[in-house]
Design an enzyme around this catalytic site. Structure first.
Site, PDB file in Angstrom:
ATOM      1  N   ASP A 123      35.819 -49.791  15.324  1.00 48.72           N
ATOM      2  CA  ASP A 123      36.463 -48.951  14.314  1.00 48.72           C
ATOM      3  C   ASP A 123      36.938 -49.863  13.197  1.00 48.72           C
ATOM      4  O   ASP A 123      37.340 -51.003  13.443  1.00 48.72           O
ATOM      5  CB  ASP A 123      37.648 -48.193  14.915  1.00 48.72           C
ATOM      6  CG  ASP A 123      37.218 -47.105  15.882  1.00 48.72           C
ATOM      7  OD1 ASP A 123      36.121 -46.547  15.708  1.00 48.72           O
ATOM      8  OD2 ASP A 123      37.986 -46.808  16.814  1.00 48.72           O
ATOM      9  N   ASP A 142      32.629 -41.365  13.602  1.00 46.47           N
ATOM     10  CA  ASP A 142      33.760 -40.436  13.684  1.00 46.47           C
ATOM     11  C   ASP A 142      33.760 -39.480  12.491  1.00 46.47           C
ATOM     12  O   ASP A 142      34.022 -38.284  12.642  1.00 46.47           O
ATOM     13  CB  ASP A 142      35.080 -41.197  13.729  1.00 46.47           C
ATOM     14  CG  ASP A 142      35.195 -42.131  14.917  1.00 46.47           C
ATOM     15  OD1 ASP A 142      34.541 -41.883  15.950  1.00 46.47           O
ATOM     16  OD2 ASP A 142      35.926 -43.132  14.803  1.00 46.47           O
TER      17      ASP A 142
END
EC number: 3.4.23.36
Length: 162
Positions: A123, A142
């Site tokens: 991330d 995401d």
């Protein structure tokens, strides 16, 4: 929409979502120091390199290894497989729903690929609009999943109105 055009749209979007996500993660792993934070747009949009061993916002990162495999790898693969077959079987889906499901599948596959290959998901983006709106650290997969969910919600509300 013709069947071949529809199929190209589905496969194209899934592959595009996987490619954008994997290219961005490859770049982050190669150029951003793990655990670091850098500014993209001041403190509003920042760049990180964080390995998430759980799911959304790190949930499940403290699960046992067997439970992690079942809940974060096996279950999502089954769900994505069912959705994949559903969008090919159900010819009545509108364009927004097809795009939404394709984004969800592409983003889901990209994150599962990371979990299987690396044991975690990279991330790297964080948004903080001065406390008014703030996200966890996320990636393009995401964003694909969230965009897909948004398109499905919009499509569903339009169907309900009609």
């Amino acid at each position: 929409m013709k069947n071949s055009t529809r199929n190209y749209l589905i496969f194209g979007l899934i592959i595009f979502n996987i490619a954008i996500d994997q290219i961005s993660k490859f770049w982050i792993r190669a150029h951003v120091e793990p655990g670091s934070q850098g500014e993209i747009i001041g403190d509003y949009l920042t760049l990180h390199n964080v390995e998430n061993t759980g799911a959304f916002l790190g949930m499940g990162s403290d699960f046992s290894p067997v439970l992690k495999i079942l809940l974060l790898n096996v279950l999502p693969i089954i769900v994505l497989g069912v959705v994949f077959f559903h969008i090919f079987r159900d010819k009545s889906l509108d364009r927004k729903s097809l795009i939404g499901f394709s984004c969800i599948i592409g983003g889901g596959i990209a994150n599962i690929y990371d979990r299987i290959l690396y044991g975690s998901v990279t991330d790297f983006l964080h948004i903080d609009l001065g406390g008014v709106f703030r996200t966890g650290i996320f990636n393009f997969a995401d964003m694909s999943v969230m965009l897909g969910m948004g398109l499905l919600l919009i499509s569903n509300f339009k169907k309900k109105k009609a």
